[in-house]
Design a protein around this motif. Structure first.
Motif, PDB file in Angstrom:
ATOM      1  N   TYR A   1     116.956 -13.836  40.157  1.00  0.00           N
ATOM      2  CA  TYR A   1     116.117 -13.934  41.351  1.00  0.00           C
ATOM      3  C   TYR A   1     115.287 -12.670  41.540  1.00  0.00           C
ATOM      4  O   TYR A   1     114.102 -12.747  41.903  1.00  0.00           O
TER       5      TYR A   1
ATOM      6  N   ASN B   1     114.327 -18.568  39.789  1.00  0.00           N
ATOM      7  CA  ASN B   1     115.202 -19.210  40.759  1.00  0.00           C
ATOM      8  C   ASN B   1     116.143 -20.181  40.045  1.00  0.00           C
ATOM      9  O   ASN B   1     115.853 -21.374  39.953  1.00  0.00           O
TER      10      ASN B   1
ATOM     11  N   THR C   1     126.276 -19.115  47.330  1.00  0.00           N
ATOM     12  CA  THR C   1     126.362 -17.864  46.584  1.00  0.00           C
ATOM     13  C   THR C   1     127.794 -17.346  46.499  1.00  0.00           C
ATOM     14  O   THR C   1     128.018 -16.185  46.196  1.00  0.00           O
TER      15      THR C   1
ATOM     16  N   CYS D   1     125.150 -23.778  40.231  1.00  0.00           N
ATOM     17  CA  CYS D   1     124.593 -22.773  39.318  1.00  0.00           C
ATOM     18  C   CYS D   1     125.340 -22.724  37.981  1.00  0.00           C
ATOM     19  O   CYS D   1     125.208 -21.763  37.218  1.00  0.00           O
TER      20      CYS D   1
ATOM     21  N   CYS E   1     112.727 -23.859  37.843  1.00  0.00           N
ATOM     22  CA  CYS E   1     113.134 -22.491  38.166  1.00  0.00           C
ATOM     23  C   CYS E   1     111.937 -21.559  38.304  1.00  0.00           C
ATOM     24  O   CYS E   1     112.083 -20.330  38.357  1.00  0.00           O
ATOM     25  N   LYS E   2     110.730 -22.140  38.327  1.00  0.00           N
ATOM     26  CA  LYS E   2     109.489 -21.396  38.533  1.00  0.00           C
ATOM     27  C   LYS E   2     109.267 -20.327  37.455  1.00  0.00           C
ATOM     28  O   LYS E   2     108.908 -19.185  37.749  1.00  0.00           O
TER      29      LYS E   2
END
Length: 341
Positions: free
Chosen positions: A30, A35, A41, A48, A99-100
């Motif tokens: 990140y 991403n 988290t 993830c 995930c850009k």
């Protein structure tokens, strides 16, 4: 100290990030604009989850529903919890677009372009600024000549980190890029390299390796061999069987011989399948390896070449009745199928 992590996405794009030992893989990604899939988290949701190809790490803490013991034993990790303790290679279970991630353009100039035979060209380039983007041995980039409208995928034959990158290109009659490379390209010309891409890359050697290459499919395998030579000691046997149709197209053999002196336990055979060949070994790649090369199944097989060669190789391995621990393959198909490799 920071560690280098290669993130491989489902659409073949690879992105390299730096990660400190105190930050999770997800946080490091990140921080560098990637991403990775993430809903929580704290190791609860499992969104993830990714597959560790190689590298050491601290798995962190999580619940069984997020990552089972069986999945962890297979090599899966949670990016929100895992912290790198060495360089790593990780498969992200999503596309780069999700995930850009955008592949990188690198402007390079031609150092040399040399015809190795009527059907084979070696291209050597260097970046105009800085260094080439990191890649895994076996991956490729899309190459575009700025004065041309066509781009073509070519695999690196050089090792990652080399100052000059090399590519082995098939000269296809009627091909636009082939025509440029064969007749127009010259030292100083500028090219755009976009990437890296591809899931055909060398995994950490944990067992014997069998490379099977046909035609210009030897290109990415040369990169793998260069990487093995550069990294030093390797206790695993490595064998290459490399074939071409015509004697003249069996190129880069001197380079392979030089690599044999640098890689412990490396052996190779070359063969030509065309009629009237004068090569010491004739026939197809599949004629020159038997069940013994599969080490009772404890072997990693890498197959690369024309589609028909890859399929015959896979079928031959299956007929031998010993399922390899891993079999990785990539099929090379030119823009024009005017001639067969």
């Amino acid at each position: 100290m920071p560690h280098k992590i290669a993130l491989n996405f489902e659409d073949g794009i690879t992105k390299f990030i730096d990660s400190g030992e105190s930050e999770s893989i997800a946080d490091a990604a990140y921080r560098q604009g990637i991403n990775v899939p993430l809903d929580c988290t704290n190791g609860v949701c499992g969104t993830c989850k990714a597959f560790r190809q190689s590298g050491e790490f601290d798995p962190g803490s999580y619940i069984e529903d997020a990552l089972s013991d069986a999945e962890a034993a297979q090599g899966y990790v949670l990016c929100c919890q895992a912290k790198a303790k060495s360089d790593m290679v990780i498969d992200i279970l999503a596309s780069s677009g999700a995930c850009k991630v955008k592949p990188k353009d690198t402007m390079a100039e031609i150092v040399d372009v040399k015809a190795l035979s009527a059907h084979r060209i070696r291209l050597s380039v260097k970046p105009l600024e800085g260094a080439f983007p990191m890649f895994l041995p076996g991956q490729y980039v899309n190459v575009t000549a700025p004065t041309e409208t066509v781009k073509r995928p070519y695999s690196f034959t050089s090792a990652p980190g080399a100052d000059v990158a090399t590519f082995l290109i098939r000269n296809v009659p009627g091909g636009k890029m082939s025509a440029y490379m064969a007749a127009t390209a010259k030292k100083g010309d500028r090219l755009v390299l976009n990437g890296p891409f591809g899931s055909f890359y060398l995994r950490a050697p944990r067992r014997p390796i069998l490379f099977l290459a046909g035609g210009t499919g030897v290109g990415p395998i040369l990169s793998m061999l260069e990487h093995l030579a550069a990294r030093g000691a390797n206790d695993q046997p490595v064998r290459l069987v490399y074939g071409a149709r015509n004697d003249a197209d069996l190129v880069e053999v001197e380079r392979i011989e030089a690599l044999r002196a640098r890689i412990p336990k490396f052996t190779y055979d070359t063969t030509c399948s065309g009629p009237g060949s004068c090569h010491p070994l004739t026939g197809h790649v599949t004629d020159h390896f038997s069940a013994g090369a599969l080490n009772n199944g404890d072997v990693d097989v890498y197959l690369c070449g024309p589609a028909e060669m890859v399929e015959s190789g896979r079928q031959h391995v299956a007929k031998l009745g010993l399922l390899p621990a891993n079999i990785h393959f990539e099929k090379f198909a030119p823009a024009s199928e005017a001639i067969a490799v």
